[in-house]
Design an enzyme around this catalytic site. Structure first.
Site, PDB file in Angstrom:
ATOM      1  N   THR A  49      14.133  24.238 -60.501  1.00  0.00           N
ATOM      2  CA  THR A  49      13.899  25.667 -60.732  1.00  0.00           C
ATOM      3  C   THR A  49      12.444  25.928 -61.102  1.00  0.00           C
ATOM      4  OG1 THR A  49      16.157  25.914 -61.427  1.00  0.00           O
ATOM      5  CG2 THR A  49      14.642  27.626 -62.132  1.00  0.00           C
ATOM      6  N   ASP A  86       5.553  20.312 -63.546  1.00  0.00           N
ATOM      7  CA  ASP A  86       6.222  21.160 -62.549  1.00  0.00           C
ATOM      8  C   ASP A  86       5.296  22.287 -62.078  1.00  0.00           C
ATOM      9  OD1 ASP A  86       8.517  19.646 -62.763  1.00  0.00           O
ATOM     10  OD2 ASP A  86       9.383  20.921 -64.319  1.00  0.00           O
ATOM     11  N   GLY A 141      -2.224  14.039 -67.510  1.00  0.00           N
ATOM     12  CA  GLY A 141      -2.440  14.931 -68.646  1.00  0.00           C
ATOM     13  C   GLY A 141      -3.874  15.423 -68.722  1.00  0.00           C
ATOM     14  N   THR A 194      -0.118  26.985 -68.305  1.00  0.00           N
ATOM     15  CA  THR A 194       1.230  26.662 -68.815  1.00  0.00           C
ATOM     16  C   THR A 194       1.173  25.945 -70.164  1.00  0.00           C
ATOM     17  OG1 THR A 194       2.212  26.601 -66.612  1.00  0.00           O
ATOM     18  CG2 THR A 194       3.305  25.296 -68.306  1.00  0.00           C
ATOM     19  N   ALA A 215      18.511  24.670 -65.254  1.00  0.00           N
ATOM     20  CA  ALA A 215      18.984  24.318 -66.601  1.00  0.00           C
ATOM     21  C   ALA A 215      18.450  25.334 -67.605  1.00  0.00           C
ATOM     22  CB  ALA A 215      18.496  22.921 -66.967  1.00  0.00           C
ATOM     23  N   ILE A 216      19.045  25.327 -68.776  1.00  0.00           N
ATOM     24  CA  ILE A 216      18.482  26.082 -69.891  1.00  0.00           C
ATOM     25  C   ILE A 216      17.729  25.099 -70.782  1.00  0.00           C
ATOM     26  CG2 ILE A 216      19.045  27.373 -71.985  1.00  0.00           C
ATOM     27  CD1 ILE A 216      19.412  29.038 -69.488  1.00  0.00           C
TER      28      ILE A 216
HETATM   29  P1  ATP Z   1       5.313  17.463 -68.478  1.00  0.00           P
HETATM   30  O1  ATP Z   1       6.343  16.358 -68.477  1.00  0.00           O
HETATM   31  O2  ATP Z   1       4.756  17.784 -69.821  1.00  0.00           O
HETATM   32  O3  ATP Z   1       5.697  18.639 -67.666  1.00  0.00           O
HETATM   33  P2  ATP Z   1       3.905  15.576 -66.860  1.00  0.00           P
HETATM   34  O4  ATP Z   1       3.967  14.378 -67.746  1.00  0.00           O
HETATM   35  O5  ATP Z   1       4.809  15.612 -65.668  1.00  0.00           O
HETATM   36  O6  ATP Z   1       4.022  16.891 -67.696  1.00  0.00           O
HETATM   37  P3  ATP Z   1       1.016  15.557 -66.973  1.00  0.00           P
HETATM   38  O7  ATP Z   1       0.271  14.507 -66.244  1.00  0.00           O
HETATM   39  O8  ATP Z   1       1.113  15.448 -68.455  1.00  0.00           O
HETATM   40  O9  ATP Z   1       2.422  15.738 -66.269  1.00  0.00           O
HETATM   41  O10 ATP Z   1       0.338  16.987 -66.672  1.00  0.00           O
HETATM   42  C1  ATP Z   1       0.252  17.510 -65.356  1.00  0.00           C
HETATM   43  C2  ATP Z   1      -1.075  18.226 -65.207  1.00  0.00           C
HETATM   44  O11 ATP Z   1      -1.103  19.322 -66.126  1.00  0.00           O
HETATM   45  C3  ATP Z   1      -2.306  17.379 -65.519  1.00  0.00           C
HETATM   46  O12 ATP Z   1      -2.753  16.648 -64.392  1.00  0.00           O
HETATM   47  C4  ATP Z   1      -3.313  18.443 -65.969  1.00  0.00           C
HETATM   48  O13 ATP Z   1      -3.942  19.039 -64.847  1.00  0.00           O
HETATM   49  C5  ATP Z   1      -2.407  19.491 -66.648  1.00  0.00           C
HETATM   50  N1  ATP Z   1      -2.370  19.279 -68.106  1.00  0.00           N
HETATM   51  C6  ATP Z   1      -1.460  18.580 -68.819  1.00  0.00           C
HETATM   52  N2  ATP Z   1      -1.762  18.583 -70.147  1.00  0.00           N
HETATM   53  C7  ATP Z   1      -2.894  19.307 -70.265  1.00  0.00           C
HETATM   54  C8  ATP Z   1      -3.726  19.701 -71.371  1.00  0.00           C
HETATM   55  N3  ATP Z   1      -3.450  19.327 -72.630  1.00  0.00           N
HETATM   56  N4  ATP Z   1      -4.803  20.477 -71.113  1.00  0.00           N
HETATM   57  C9  ATP Z   1      -5.104  20.883 -69.858  1.00  0.00           C
HETATM   58  N5  ATP Z   1      -4.365  20.549 -68.765  1.00  0.00           N
HETATM   59  C10 ATP Z   1      -3.283  19.774 -68.965  1.00  0.00           C
END
Ligand code: ATP
Length: 299
Positions: free
Chosen positions: A41, A245, A214, A277, A10-11
């Site tokens: 992707t 991802d 998170g 990321t 996707a874009i």
């Molecule tokens: P998104 O939908 O934003 O891609 P998600 O909701 O699928 O993310 P999260 O649990 O928010 O997944 O984040 C995945 C992993 O990324 C976390 O377990 C953590 O290791 C890292 N991460 C996310 N936010 C942060 C942050 N603010 N600082 C450092 N690491 C983070």
């Protein structure tokens, strides 16, 4: 070992807003980035940059977004099997991000749902026992179930990210070896978070469950084995799009390159990769580079 990722392309159109809009309210925003995205992707790009041989099976329409997707994918070290479908709109995501790094995303799935099953099965016919099959929730339910069963029949290790949420996930669990869920997916699909959620999914047949939370880090639960918590790596988050991802792609690549299932080291590598990321704006452009992933995987 190789990874076959079958998912969407996707874009991502990212718009900065001061706060996420309430229903019925119009707000102002600013275009922050336009980038290659799509969960399939994204995960494939991170795995390939990590040095794992990765085949991406996906579909686009035949329009301007399709051309952009092809140009950007050609820059990645991926083996591409992308169907171009006439009369279909290429998928895109509208990503709203706030100054504190929170986001809300709307994704279209017209092309993903039209992914030709024969094209995906043809790609899987090249897979060997022990290769990873990596899937998410953007394809149609029947296609997803058929492909997971086909992967299992070939002795592949199946990894699944149940996002975006779909009613058909319940019947997929018996065909999934590794599941990655964030907190809201865990609450919706397992009715809880942490160890209870992991046990609920183990009872449905999933061997390894990864729960991301998170800034609270991530947990890896192995059926009949350990429950490991790995803290998040500190980062100055400006755009969390693609954090999950990056985490999944890096964890799977780290494990596959060492020839096995997920372990504490893979989860630590994934935490370090996703911290990179979240500290950058965009999707593909925010992912760790090949050099960054090589340095992380060496640790
Ligand atoms: P998104 O939908 O934003 O891609 P998600 O909701 O699928 O993310 P999260 O649990 O928010 O997944 O984040 C995945 C992993 O990324 C976390 O377990 C953590 O290791 C890292 N991460 C996310 N936010 C942060 C942050 N603010 N600082 C450092 N690491 C983070």
């Amino acid at each position: 070992m190789r990874a076959f990722v079958i998912g969407n392309a996707a874009i991502d159109e990212t718009i900065s807003v001061d706060g996420l809009p309430e229903p019925g309210v119009s707000i102002l925003g600013r275009i922050a980035s336009r980038d290659l995205g799509g969960k399939g992707t994204n995960q494939a790009v991170v795995m390939a940059r990590g040095g794992l041989e990765t085949i991406l099976v996906s579909a686009t329409g035949d329009d301007f977004r399709s051309a952009t997707i092809r140009e950007q994918l050609a820059e990645e070290p991926l083996d591409l099997r992308i169907s171009r479908l006439a009369g279909i709109s290429t998928d895109f995501s509208m990503v709203l991000t706030t100054p504190d790094g929170e986001n809300s995303i709307v994704t279209t799935t017209e092309a993903a749902e039209a992914l030709p099953l024969e094209a995906a099965l043809a790609a899987l016919s090249e897979a060997s026992s022990g290769d990873f099959l990596v899937m998410q929730g953007n394809l149609g339910g029947e296609t997803t179930e058929t492909l997971l069963k086909a992967g299992r029949a070939r002795g592949m290790v199946t990894a699944f990210n149940p996002s975006p949420l779909r009613p058909y996930f319940e019947r997929l669990w018996p065909f999934i070896d590794i599941a990655f869920l964030n907190e809201s997916e865990s609450l919706s699909l397992a009715g809880s978070t942490g160890g209870k959620a992991a046990e609920a999914l183990h009872a449905k047949g999933v061997r390894q469950v990864v729960l991301t939370a998170g800034t609270d880090g991530a947990m890896l639960s192995t059926k009949g084995g350990d429950f490991i918590h790995v803290p998040a790596v500190k980062a100055k988050a400006i755009d969390t799009t693609g954090a999950g991802d990056t985490f999944m792609g890096a964890a799977l690549a780290s494990a596959a390159l060492r020839g096995g299932m997920l372990d504490q080291r893979a989860i630590s590598h994934a935490s370090a990769a996703s911290a990179l990321t979240v500290a950058r704006r965009g999707t593909r452009r925010a992912f760790p580079s090949r050099d960054e992933l090589a340095a992380i995987f060496a640790g």
